[in-house]
Structures are given as structure tokens and as C-alpha cells.
Motif scaffolding. Structure first.
Motif, PDB file in Angstrom:
ATOM      1  N   GLY A  63      67.703  16.920  22.200  1.00 22.05           N
ATOM      2  CA  GLY A  63      66.650  17.805  22.677  1.00 22.05           C
ATOM      3  C   GLY A  63      66.356  17.582  24.148  1.00 22.05           C
ATOM      4  N   PHE A  64      66.255  16.310  24.556  1.00 22.80           N
ATOM      5  CA  PHE A  64      65.989  16.000  25.958  1.00 22.80           C
ATOM      6  C   PHE A  64      67.187  16.330  26.847  1.00 22.80           C
ATOM      7  N   LYS A  65      68.370  16.369  26.281  1.00 25.47           N
ATOM      8  CA  LYS A  65      69.572  16.681  27.056  1.00 25.47           C
ATOM      9  C   LYS A  65      69.622  18.176  27.410  1.00 25.47           C
ATOM     10  N   TYR A  66      69.238  19.040  26.460  1.00 23.99           N
ATOM     11  CA  TYR A  66      69.474  20.472  26.619  1.00 23.99           C
ATOM     12  C   TYR A  66      68.245  21.272  27.043  1.00 23.99           C
ATOM     13  N   ILE A  67      67.054  20.675  26.991  1.00 22.28           N
ATOM     14  CA  ILE A  67      65.863  21.385  27.461  1.00 22.28           C
ATOM     15  C   ILE A  67      65.032  20.444  28.323  1.00 22.28           C
ATOM     16  N   GLN A  68      63.992  20.955  28.933  1.00 16.76           N
ATOM     17  CA  GLN A  68      63.126  20.135  29.770  1.00 16.76           C
ATOM     18  C   GLN A  68      62.523  18.996  28.945  1.00 16.76           C
ATOM     19  N   ALA A  69      62.377  17.855  29.595  1.00 14.94           N
ATOM     20  CA  ALA A  69      61.792  16.704  28.910  1.00 14.94           C
ATOM     21  C   ALA A  69      60.380  17.022  28.426  1.00 14.94           C
ATOM     22  N   SER A  70      59.624  17.779  29.210  1.00 18.77           N
ATOM     23  CA  SER A  70      58.256  18.130  28.832  1.00 18.77           C
ATOM     24  C   SER A  70      58.225  18.928  27.540  1.00 18.77           C
ATOM     25  N   ILE A  71      59.118  19.913  27.416  1.00 14.96           N
ATOM     26  CA  ILE A  71      59.141  20.764  26.225  1.00 14.96           C
ATOM     27  C   ILE A  71      59.597  19.968  25.012  1.00 14.96           C
ATOM     28  N   ALA A  72      60.635  19.151  25.191  1.00 14.48           N
ATOM     29  CA  ALA A  72      61.125  18.335  24.079  1.00 14.48           C
ATOM     30  C   ALA A  72      60.040  17.390  23.574  1.00 14.48           C
ATOM     31  N   ALA A  73      59.268  16.812  24.496  1.00 14.17           N
ATOM     32  CA  ALA A  73      58.198  15.895  24.100  1.00 14.17           C
ATOM     33  C   ALA A  73      57.114  16.614  23.310  1.00 14.17           C
ATOM     34  N   ILE A  74      56.757  17.825  23.737  1.00 16.64           N
ATOM     35  CA  ILE A  74      55.726  18.592  23.034  1.00 16.64           C
ATOM     36  C   ILE A  74      56.191  18.936  21.628  1.00 16.64           C
ATOM     37  N   ARG A  90      58.289  21.830  35.665  1.00 16.04           N
ATOM     38  CA  ARG A  90      57.043  22.582  35.633  1.00 16.04           C
ATOM     39  C   ARG A  90      57.001  23.389  34.332  1.00 16.04           C
ATOM     40  N   LEU A  91      55.822  23.469  33.729  1.00 13.65           N
ATOM     41  CA  LEU A  91      55.643  24.268  32.526  1.00 13.65           C
ATOM     42  C   LEU A  91      55.138  25.656  32.897  1.00 13.65           C
ATOM     43  N   GLN A  92      55.670  26.691  32.213  1.00 12.66           N
ATOM     44  CA  GLN A  92      55.184  28.040  32.387  1.00 12.66           C
ATOM     45  C   GLN A  92      53.834  28.190  31.675  1.00 12.66           C
ATOM     46  N   PRO A  93      53.043  29.208  32.039  1.00 12.83           N
ATOM     47  CA  PRO A  93      51.735  29.389  31.394  1.00 12.83           C
ATOM     48  C   PRO A  93      51.798  29.449  29.870  1.00 12.83           C
ATOM     49  N   LEU A  94      52.786  30.172  29.315  1.00  7.77           N
ATOM     50  CA  LEU A  94      52.907  30.248  27.860  1.00  7.77           C
ATOM     51  C   LEU A  94      53.247  28.885  27.252  1.00  7.77           C
ATOM     52  N   GLN A  95      54.065  28.111  27.953  1.00  2.90           N
ATOM     53  CA  GLN A  95      54.404  26.779  27.458  1.00  2.90           C
ATOM     54  C   GLN A  95      53.189  25.856  27.475  1.00  2.90           C
ATOM     55  N   ILE A  96      52.338  26.014  28.488  1.00  2.00           N
ATOM     56  CA  ILE A  96      51.088  25.240  28.524  1.00  2.00           C
ATOM     57  C   ILE A  96      50.199  25.626  27.351  1.00  2.00           C
ATOM     58  N   ALA A  97      50.134  26.933  27.050  1.00  2.00           N
ATOM     59  CA  ALA A  97      49.353  27.392  25.896  1.00  2.00           C
ATOM     60  C   ALA A  97      49.908  26.800  24.598  1.00  2.00           C
ATOM     61  N   GLY A  98      51.234  26.769  24.486  1.00  2.00           N
ATOM     62  CA  GLY A  98      51.848  26.160  23.309  1.00  2.00           C
ATOM     63  C   GLY A  98      51.531  24.686  23.200  1.00  2.00           C
ATOM     64  N   PHE A  99      51.542  23.996  24.336  1.00  2.00           N
ATOM     65  CA  PHE A  99      51.206  22.565  24.357  1.00  2.00           C
ATOM     66  C   PHE A  99      49.778  22.338  23.857  1.00  2.00           C
ATOM     67  N   VAL A 100      48.843  23.175  24.307  1.00  2.00           N
ATOM     68  CA  VAL A 100      47.450  23.041  23.878  1.00  2.00           C
ATOM     69  C   VAL A 100      47.333  23.261  22.376  1.00  2.00           C
ATOM     70  N   LEU A 129      55.034  12.291  33.914  1.00  2.00           N
ATOM     71  CA  LEU A 129      56.173  11.590  34.509  1.00  2.00           C
ATOM     72  C   LEU A 129      57.290  12.564  34.896  1.00  2.00           C
ATOM     73  N   SER A 130      57.514  13.589  34.057  1.00  2.00           N
ATOM     74  CA  SER A 130      58.544  14.586  34.371  1.00  2.00           C
ATOM     75  C   SER A 130      58.148  15.412  35.584  1.00  2.00           C
ATOM     76  N   PHE A 131      56.870  15.675  35.730  1.00  2.00           N
ATOM     77  CA  PHE A 131      56.375  16.405  36.902  1.00  2.00           C
ATOM     78  C   PHE A 131      56.618  15.597  38.174  1.00  2.00           C
TER      79      PHE A 131
END
Length: 295
Positions: free
Chosen positions: A241-252, A120-130, A112-114
Motif C-alpha cells: 500500500g505504501f509503495k503504490y499510493i501516498q504514505a498519508s493515504i495508506a496510513a489513513i 499533500r492531501l486533497q480536500p476530499l481526502q482530508i474529509a475522508g480522513f476526518v 512526517l510525509s508532509f
């Protein structure tokens, strides 16, 4: 705010929610989902009333009509409806299975954020999500023989999934309002939307009697503790958390709640912690570390 503040808020929110889930699981054995949700949110609104002027002063923010609509609608969907469905599913599935299903929350938010926020998530953030997702699945998936199959597993799964989808929609809906307006004012508007929505739901279902507490055997102390830690603190930190960083990162990062639930159950309730769970906790912590390092 300094670097890492939003990430810290998201992780602390997960811890507060994990403590709340344990309390809600006990309260759910005595209070119906709608009643539990309404009473704890009414308590949270009472907590917000003095907190808002203490933190933000008495000056009213300049909300636009669209911002008010987004905040109130977010509360209606994400608290009023979603939390009621979540408590119903929690009663039917138990905390362990809910932890597994809850792992679908961050993928919904990421998609939904996309689409709507252009994140957009950076490659390292995608690795962290996994790593976080894999760790949560390993840690929270019930072991064979750990718990009997619920009597209404399909219904419980459907309710849980619908609750999580509504939570994801609600936070994406209010993300831009959080970035532009004071945190607790937005929180208060969401809570008003939640309470109004629950009153309407109760009226449509003919269950307005559930909006009042029982006169006998009401666990006020436990409800107050659950409302303060599991809702007030968890929600304010979650929104921060959602206020100060990307919604995707906060959700992860919020997915760590499932691991916190597992560790708290081991430490607090003396429930066994198997090797698979330990590996899951390690993977989750590794994923969180990667997410923080990627910043």
C-alpha cells in the motif's frame, strides 16, 4: 499496477493485522513481548526466504548503501523496537484501548510525509480522513463499564504512543526505497534489521534466553498462524500500500484495522456491538469510500 490496487492492499493489510491482534492478545498471555516479537518475526523471515525468489527471481536488486541503511533501520525501529513496545502495551491496555490510541498513527504519518516526502492531501481526502478518524474513535472507545481501568494505564499509554511514533517514522524512512526496489526484498531487509535489533536489545537487557522458545507448552500452531496472517500477509500488503499510493493515504486506510477488530470480536468472539460502534463502523466505511472516490 491498476487504479485502486494500493488502496486495496492497505485495507486488506488492516484486516490481516486485525486478525493478528486477536491472536497476539491470546499469545501475549503466555509469551513475554520480546520473545513473542522475536519468534514471530523469525518465522516471517523463514516465510520470506522462498517467497522472494518465487516472486522476484534470483537476480539481486541494485540497492544503494543508503537504501540498505534505510530499509534495515526501518525494520529496527518499526518492527524490532515498535512491535515489542506495542505488545507490551497491548498486554497492559487491551485491544480496545490500543485501537483508540492507534488512531494517532495516521496523523503522525501525514505530518512526517508532509515534511519529508512533500505529500499533500486533497480536500476530499482530508474529509475522508476526518470520517475515518471519527468512526474509529466512536467504534473503538471502550464503553462505560466495558473494561476495568488498567493497573498501569499511564505506562501503557506511553509505550503505545512511542510504538506508534516509531512505526510512523519507520514507514516514512523506507517509503522512497519501496518505490524504487522490489517489495519482498525491501521486506526482507526490514526483517533482518528487526531481528538484529532485537538480539542487541536482548543482549543489553540480559534477556538472551527469551530469544529461544520454551520447551514446554509452546503454542506453535497459533504462533505460526499469527505470524503468517498478522505479520507476513499484513506487512507485505501494508508495504505494498505504501509503495503504490501516498504514505498519508495508506496510513489513513490502515486505521480501519480498529474497526475490523471490533467486527471480528463481535462475529468471532460474540462480543456485543453497541449502537455507537455501529455508527462508528458506518462513518469509517463512509470515510474509506470518500478516500477511494477521491482517487
Amino acid at each position: 499496477m491498476g487504479k485502486g490496487f494500493g488502496e486495496l492492499c492497505s485495507i486488506l493489510s488492516a484486516l490481516a493485522w486485525a486478525i493478528g491482534v486477536m491472536l497476539y492478545r491470546q499469545l501475549g498471555a503466555r509469551l513475554p513481548p520480546l520473545q513473542l516479537n522475536f519468534l514471530k518475526n523469525a518465522m516471517v523471515l523463514l516465510m520470506l526466504l522462498p517467497a522472494i525468489p518465487l516472486l522476484h527471481g534470483l537476480t539481486l536488486p541494485a540497492f544503494t548503501a543508503m537504501q540498505i541503511f534505510a530499509a534495515v533501520s526501518s525494520g529496527l525501529l518499526g518492527i524490532g523496537i515498535a512491535d515489542t513496545l506495542y505488545f507490551r502495551a497491548l498486554n497492559e491496555l487491551g485491544a480496545g484501548r490500543m485501537g483508540v490510541i492507534g488512531n494517532s498513527y495516521s496523523p503522525f504519518v501525514i505530518v512526517l510525509s508532509f515534511i519529508f516526502l512533500g505529500e499533500r492531501l486533497q480536500p476530499l481526502q482530508i474529509a475522508g480522513f476526518v470520517l475515518v478518524s471519527l468512526g474509529v474513535w466512536l467504534a473503538a472507545w471502550p464503553r462505560p463499564g466495558q473494561a476495568p481501568r488498567p493497573a498501569h494505564a499511564v505506562r501503557g499509554f506511553a509505550l503505545a504512543l512511542l510504538a506508534i511514533v516509531l512505526m510512523a517514522i519507520s514507514i516514512v524512512l523506507v517509503k522512497r526505497v519501496l518505490e524504487a526496489q522490489p517489495l519482498l526484498w525491501v521486506t526482507g531487509l526490514r526483517m533482518l534489521g528487526a531481528l538484529a535489533g532485537m538480539v542487541v536489545i536482548a543482549m543489553l537487557r540480559g534477556e538472551t534466553a527469551l530469544l529461544t522458545p520454551p520447551t514446554v507448552g509452546m503454542p506453535w500452531r497459533k504462533l505460526a498462524l499469527a505470524a503468517f496472517v498478522g505479520q507476513f500477509l499484513a506487512m507485505v500488503l501494508w508495504l505494498a500500500g505504501f509503495k503504490y499510493i501516498q504514505a498519508s493515504i495508506a496510513a489513513i486506510l490502515g486505521e480501519t484495522a480498529s474497526v475490523f477488530i471490533l467486527v471480528l470480536a463481535w462475529f468471532w468472539l460474540r462480543e456485543p456491538l453497541g449502537r455507537r460502534a455501529v455508527v462508528g463502523v458506518g462513518l469509517t466505511l463512509s470515510g474509506v469510500s470518500v478516500m477511494l472516490w477521491a482517487r
